[in-house]
Design an enzyme around this catalytic site. Sequence first.
Site, mmCIF file in Angstrom:
data_model
loop_
_atom_site.group_PDB
_atom_site.id
_atom_site.type_symbol
_atom_site.label_atom_id
_atom_site.label_comp_id
_atom_site.label_asym_id
_atom_site.label_seq_id
_atom_site.Cartn_x
_atom_site.Cartn_y
_atom_site.Cartn_z
ATOM 1 N N CYS A 115 19.758 -31.408 31.695
ATOM 2 C CA CYS A 115 19.005 -32.034 32.775
ATOM 3 C C CYS A 115 19.333 -33.512 32.944
ATOM 4 O O CYS A 115 19.105 -34.081 34.008
ATOM 5 C CB CYS A 115 17.506 -31.855 32.543
ATOM 6 S SG CYS A 115 16.972 -30.131 32.516
ATOM 7 N N HIS A 252 14.166 -37.053 37.490
ATOM 8 C CA HIS A 252 14.470 -35.640 37.267
ATOM 9 C C HIS A 252 13.242 -34.830 37.645
ATOM 10 O O HIS A 252 12.119 -35.129 37.223
ATOM 11 C CB HIS A 252 14.831 -35.424 35.800
ATOM 12 C CG HIS A 252 14.904 -33.988 35.389
ATOM 13 N ND1 HIS A 252 15.559 -33.033 36.137
ATOM 14 C CD2 HIS A 252 14.405 -33.343 34.304
ATOM 15 C CE1 HIS A 252 15.455 -31.862 35.536
ATOM 16 N NE2 HIS A 252 14.764 -32.022 34.424
ATOM 17 N N ASN A 282 12.793 -26.895 38.672
ATOM 18 C CA ASN A 282 13.681 -27.715 37.850
ATOM 19 C C ASN A 282 15.107 -27.203 38.033
ATOM 20 O O ASN A 282 15.456 -26.135 37.539
ATOM 21 C CB ASN A 282 13.251 -27.621 36.383
ATOM 22 C CG ASN A 282 14.089 -28.474 35.459
ATOM 23 O OD1 ASN A 282 15.135 -28.978 35.836
ATOM 24 N ND2 ASN A 282 13.637 -28.622 34.220
#
Length: 325
Positions: A115, A252, A282
């Site tokens: 990520c 993020h 996500n």
Amino acid sequence: MTVTRAVPMGCGHHLPDRVVENAEFAATLDTTDEWIRSRSGIERRHFAAKDEKTSDLAIPAAERALKAAGLEASDIDAIVLATATPDETFPATATRVQQAIGMRSGFAFDIQAVCAGFIYAVATANSLIVSGQAKTVMVIGAETFSRILDWTDRSTCVLFGDGAGALILTAEQGAGTLTDRGVMSVKLHSDGDHHDLLYVDGGPSSTGRAGCVRMQGQKVFQHAVNKLAAVAHEALDDIGATSADVDWMVPHQANSRIIESTARKTGLPMEKVVMTVQNHGNTSAASIPLALSETVAAGRIAKGDLLLMEAIGGGLAWGAAVMRW
């Protein structure tokens, strides 16, 4: 004193056609739309079709970034593609993008920090530009996380989505002050002691299969908020800036509660925070460039705005970048 800056030229993004609402998971899992929203802020996400690969998402994002920047593929010296879900073990998915957009020279490679991958890719592109190795670099975050999810684990499979975003950076001379456009500061960290908090239980040299995401959600949450706020301040301090100088935080997009808590600890009101997790879930390395591209396309981010971007992922790996648009 003049300095070389990696200045943003344009961005683009792409999402798969299939939209999956929270309610769809209730048919097979002990979960509800309310349960998912209350714990993550996610309402829907996009999943790639059976025959869609990560490169199939990255290529249109790259083409849209080129159009937004007013550039041709021949203007790009390098592609740095951040992904944890490449098309193949090798070669790099970036080379598929290179071929598809008609880039016949230069070089292309993948980078993997889950990520945090996009921040690591921006750091790499910035270094290539500042060192003179490349003048114009395309940075891509692209993922098909739906390929590595355990559909029986409600704590993970409802959180992730697929997508891609691309950003083009080019060398320009700045005055070496806070008013310069371009990448101003990037700070990176990792700590392998926390491997077991977020990982995939497979790989070519361990199991010979792709594996599935495994996560200790509460512990990841605690690390995320503290580490993201700390690295955000570190990146701002590096250039003599404060949270008051930031026009937009583009975080993020993992979890709305993480985003909100990090914003508070960083000293930023939610009015200055880009939030797209509700529509994308996500998307790992793709989440920041996706959010950035959507916000730029909506006209909310203007030339000269100071952006703070931050992310954390498996490893644990985390980082922050400050860039003036």
